[in-house]
Design an enzyme around this catalytic site. Structure first.
Site, PDB file in Angstrom:
ATOM      1  N   GLU A  73     -11.344 -22.531   6.633  1.00 58.20           N
ATOM      2  CA  GLU A  73      -9.750 -22.990   5.219  1.00 58.20           C
ATOM      3  C   GLU A  73     -10.866 -23.646   4.518  1.00 58.20           C
ATOM      4  O   GLU A  73     -11.916 -23.651   4.120  1.00 58.20           O
ATOM      5  CB  GLU A  73      -9.756 -23.880   6.968  1.00 58.20           C
ATOM      6  CG  GLU A  73      -9.396 -23.533   7.255  1.00 58.20           C
ATOM      7  CD  GLU A  73      -8.863 -24.694   8.455  1.00 58.20           C
ATOM      8  OE1 GLU A  73      -8.658 -25.891   8.277  1.00 58.20           O
ATOM      9  OE2 GLU A  73      -7.518 -24.349   8.999  1.00 58.20           O
ATOM     10  N   CYS A 128     -10.511 -26.170  -2.692  1.00 56.68           N
ATOM     11  CA  CYS A 128     -10.935 -27.585  -2.178  1.00 56.68           C
ATOM     12  C   CYS A 128     -11.788 -26.580  -1.033  1.00 56.68           C
ATOM     13  O   CYS A 128     -11.126 -25.861  -0.295  1.00 56.68           O
ATOM     14  CB  CYS A 128     -10.657 -28.332  -1.174  1.00 56.68           C
ATOM     15  SG  CYS A 128     -11.440 -29.271  -0.220  1.00 56.68           S
ATOM     16  N   CYS A 175     -19.034 -28.542  10.980  1.00 57.19           N
ATOM     17  CA  CYS A 175     -20.583 -29.576   9.987  1.00 57.19           C
ATOM     18  C   CYS A 175     -21.198 -30.740  11.101  1.00 57.19           C
ATOM     19  O   CYS A 175     -20.500 -30.553  11.971  1.00 57.19           O
ATOM     20  CB  CYS A 175     -19.619 -30.757   9.164  1.00 57.19           C
ATOM     21  SG  CYS A 175     -21.266 -32.136   8.740  1.00 57.19           S
ATOM     22  N   CYS A 231     -19.560 -37.478  11.295  1.00 58.45           N
ATOM     23  CA  CYS A 231     -18.396 -38.920  10.750  1.00 58.45           C
ATOM     24  C   CYS A 231     -17.666 -39.044  11.894  1.00 58.45           C
ATOM     25  O   CYS A 231     -16.834 -38.245  12.221  1.00 58.45           O
ATOM     26  CB  CYS A 231     -17.947 -38.604   9.171  1.00 58.45           C
ATOM     27  SG  CYS A 231     -19.685 -38.172   7.656  1.00 58.45           S
ATOM     28  N   CYS A 244     -13.457 -37.709  10.721  1.00 56.15           N
ATOM     29  CA  CYS A 244     -13.341 -36.258  10.867  1.00 56.15           C
ATOM     30  C   CYS A 244     -13.547 -35.104  10.961  1.00 56.15           C
ATOM     31  O   CYS A 244     -14.334 -35.399  12.487  1.00 56.15           O
ATOM     32  CB  CYS A 244     -14.664 -36.330   9.629  1.00 56.15           C
ATOM     33  SG  CYS A 244     -15.235 -34.378   8.939  1.00 56.15           S
ATOM     34  N   CYS A 295      -8.221 -34.267   3.156  1.00 55.24           N
ATOM     35  CA  CYS A 295      -9.308 -34.592   3.250  1.00 55.24           C
ATOM     36  C   CYS A 295      -9.487 -34.371   5.324  1.00 55.24           C
ATOM     37  O   CYS A 295      -8.973 -35.708   5.673  1.00 55.24           O
ATOM     38  CB  CYS A 295      -9.982 -36.271   2.847  1.00 55.24           C
ATOM     39  SG  CYS A 295      -9.880 -35.245   1.178  1.00 55.24           S
TER      40      CYS A 295
HETATM   41  N1  SAH Z   1     -19.278 -33.872   3.782  1.00 55.12           N
HETATM   42  C1  SAH Z   1     -19.222 -33.704   2.596  1.00 55.12           C
HETATM   43  C2  SAH Z   1     -17.412 -33.227   1.944  1.00 55.12           C
HETATM   44  C3  SAH Z   1     -16.703 -32.785   3.157  1.00 55.12           C
HETATM   45  S1  SAH Z   1     -15.951 -33.919   3.844  1.00 55.12           S
HETATM   46  C4  SAH Z   1     -18.901 -34.853   2.844  1.00 55.12           C
HETATM   47  O1  SAH Z   1     -18.737 -35.742   3.576  1.00 55.12           O
HETATM   48  O2  SAH Z   1     -18.674 -35.820   1.097  1.00 55.12           O
HETATM   49  C5  SAH Z   1     -14.679 -34.445   1.993  1.00 55.12           C
HETATM   50  C6  SAH Z   1     -14.280 -36.081   2.291  1.00 55.12           C
HETATM   51  O3  SAH Z   1     -13.422 -36.634   3.578  1.00 55.12           O
HETATM   52  C7  SAH Z   1     -15.585 -36.751   1.883  1.00 55.12           C
HETATM   53  O4  SAH Z   1     -14.942 -37.818   1.090  1.00 55.12           O
HETATM   54  C8  SAH Z   1     -15.180 -37.290   3.160  1.00 55.12           C
HETATM   55  O5  SAH Z   1     -15.247 -39.396   3.892  1.00 55.12           O
HETATM   56  C9  SAH Z   1     -13.576 -37.410   3.814  1.00 55.12           C
HETATM   57  N2  SAH Z   1     -12.966 -37.224   4.923  1.00 55.12           N
HETATM   58  C10 SAH Z   1     -13.396 -37.122   5.667  1.00 55.12           C
HETATM   59  N3  SAH Z   1     -12.419 -37.324   7.508  1.00 55.12           N
HETATM   60  C11 SAH Z   1     -11.809 -38.059   6.224  1.00 55.12           C
HETATM   61  C12 SAH Z   1     -10.113 -38.538   7.091  1.00 55.12           C
HETATM   62  N4  SAH Z   1      -9.982 -38.080   8.180  1.00 55.12           N
HETATM   63  N5  SAH Z   1      -9.512 -39.149   6.471  1.00 55.12           N
HETATM   64  C13 SAH Z   1      -9.388 -39.302   4.747  1.00 55.12           C
HETATM   65  N6  SAH Z   1     -10.918 -39.063   3.929  1.00 55.12           N
HETATM   66  C14 SAH Z   1     -11.741 -38.051   4.842  1.00 55.12           C
HETATM   67 FE1  SF4 Z   2     -19.174 -33.283   7.723  1.00 57.99          FE
HETATM   68 FE2  SF4 Z   2     -16.526 -34.284   7.917  1.00 57.99          FE
HETATM   69 FE3  SF4 Z   2     -18.988 -35.898   7.796  1.00 57.99          FE
HETATM   70 FE4  SF4 Z   2     -18.178 -34.535   5.699  1.00 57.99          FE
HETATM   71  S1  SF4 Z   2     -16.996 -36.151   7.062  1.00 57.99           S
HETATM   72  S2  SF4 Z   2     -20.052 -34.824   6.231  1.00 57.99           S
HETATM   73  S3  SF4 Z   2     -17.366 -33.078   6.397  1.00 57.99           S
HETATM   74  S4  SF4 Z   2     -18.333 -34.739   9.421  1.00 57.99           S
END
Ligand code: SAH
Ligand code: SF4
Length: 367
Positions: free
Chosen positions: A101, A114, A121, A125, A128, A345
């Site tokens: 996506e 984006c 991934c 986290c 996410c 995000c």
């Molecule tokens: N993997 C990289 C880039 C992709 S995630 C990273 O983690 O930085 C991009 C951003 O989305 C990151 O700053 C992450 O903390 C944020 N993010 C992930 N899940 C989210 C959510 N449910 N709500 C808001 N931001 C989120």
């Molecule tokens: Fe991966 Fe989502 Fe964590 Fe970014 S925020 S490192 S995309 S699991």
């Protein structure tokens, strides 16, 4: 006795993703003069958004031959979902049938794309949605730059006339796919190729410490954003298990020695999770950790999704947090875009059709 030589089947190498040197080798092998490589390079990345058949500077026979032997490899737009706020979530298909996506975010003075660096991934986290997919595979440089070309083609974007920002904040952890991310960045940033300046490209990482130094050593690179997301090591390890491997103090240490360019500052991103990392004490700790860095902080309230166990802080909480951090470090609240179509995000999970139940963007909800 003569041994029969084994016939080696070489898989066709798609054209999108090849740099000028690689195109030169290809053109030479086809018995064409070297200047054809530059025409192809320009046609692929600058003028025709990856559509080889339209590069009219190349003889038809060469175009057809290249397409037959290599294929363009341009990802294909499979679906578009448009938000009430104008954001568009794209599902793009790759050559092996997988999909990733990307999101188009129109703003007044520029557009932001984006894009994804991996399919899924592995970082896991807790907040996410992409994490729930696990890692399917790394994307190639061609698939990364190809997302930009595919959307630019779809929307008729002209980065030289109206600024386009590229953020690698879609699916995946870019620093765990560093080689292809850097090659894609060079193709994006080269004025003879896509022509999106380095300062308009941002790479966001969950904090892969050894790779941050390597990233910083690259001559051509985007700006760096670090997903901080917590005010202490213990809290961070709870919501980002990667922090057990690369602890907060090591992360801040590598940031301290990061070679910023004159025009550059670090960005720290912070997802606010209700009752978890959003208190005044957290805000004071964040300010304490980051004071002294040439940086800014971007706050974002959690974007919700099925399977994510955290709540969304109220606007008042977000604003209070912001004012405390802002006393010591420039701090901004990022408004979510495209939440209603799961484009914001952390919401990219290959929701192939529009979700039946829309997330409720009202404040202070526990999901
Ligand atoms: N993997 C990289 C880039 C992709 S995630 C990273 O983690 O930085 C991009 C951003 O989305 C990151 O700053 C992450 O903390 C944020 N993010 C992930 N899940 C989210 C959510 N449910 N709500 C808001 N931001 C989120
Ligand atoms: Fe991966 Fe989502 Fe964590 Fe970014 S925020 S490192 S995309 S699991």
């Amino acid at each position: 006795m003569e041994t029969p030589t084994a016939r080696v089947e070489v898989a066709p190498r798609p054209l999108v993703g090849l740099d000028l040197g690689e195109l030169l080798a290809l053109v030479r092998a086809a018995g064409e003069p070297p200047y054809r490589a530059r025409q192809l390079y320009r046609g692929l990345y600058r003028d025709h958004a990856g559509r080889v058949s339209e590069i009219s500077t190349l003889p038809l026979a060469l175009r057809n031959g290249l397409l037959r032997d290599c294929g363009s490899g341009l990802p294909e737009v499979r679906q578009r979902h448009t938000s009430a706020d104008g954001t568009v979530r794209y599902l793009v298909g790759l050559q092996d049938g997988r999909t990733v996506e990307c999101v188009f975010i129109p703003e007044r003075a520029r557009d932001t794309l984006c894009i994804s660096s991996q399919a899924g991934c592995a970082v896991d986290c807790r907040f996410c949605l992409t994490a729930l997919m696990g890692l399917e595979r790394n994307l190639t440089a061609g698939e990364i730059v190809g997302q930009v070309l595919a959307i630019a083609g779809d929307r008729d974007l002209k980065p030289r006339r109206r600024p386009v920002n590229v953020v690698m904040m879609g699916m995946g952890e870019p620093l765990l796919n560093l080689g292809p991310v850097m090659k894609a960045t060079r193709l994006l940033a080269d004025p003879a190729a896509v022509g999106i300046p380095q300062r308009r490209i941002t790479v966001s990482t969950s904090g892969i410490v050894p790779k941050i130094a390597e990233f910083g050593a690259s001559a051509v690179r985007g700006k760096l954003a670090i997903s901080l997301n917590a005010s202490s090591q213990g809290q961070r390890a709870e919501i980002m298990p990667i922090s057990s491997k690369y602890p907060l103090d090591a992360l801040l240490e590598v940031c301290r020695s990061y070679p910023l360019r004159r025009w550059e500052r670090l960005t720290f991103e912070y997802v606010l999770l209700k009752g978890v990392n959003d208190s005044d004490t957290d805000a004071r700790r964040v300010a304490g950790l980051l004071a002294g860095f040439k940086c800014k902080v971007n706050l974002i309230a959690l974007n919700p999704g099925a399977g994510i166990e955290f709540g969304i802080p109220s606007d008042d909480r977000v604003n209070a947090f912001r004012s405390i951090v802002h006393r010591r470090v420039p701090c901004f609240v990022r408004k979510p875009r495209g939440r209603d179509i799961f484009a914001a995000c952390g919401q990219l999970r290959r929701t192939a059709s529009p979700p039946l139940v829309h997330p409720d963007p009202s404040e202070g909800q526990n999901l």
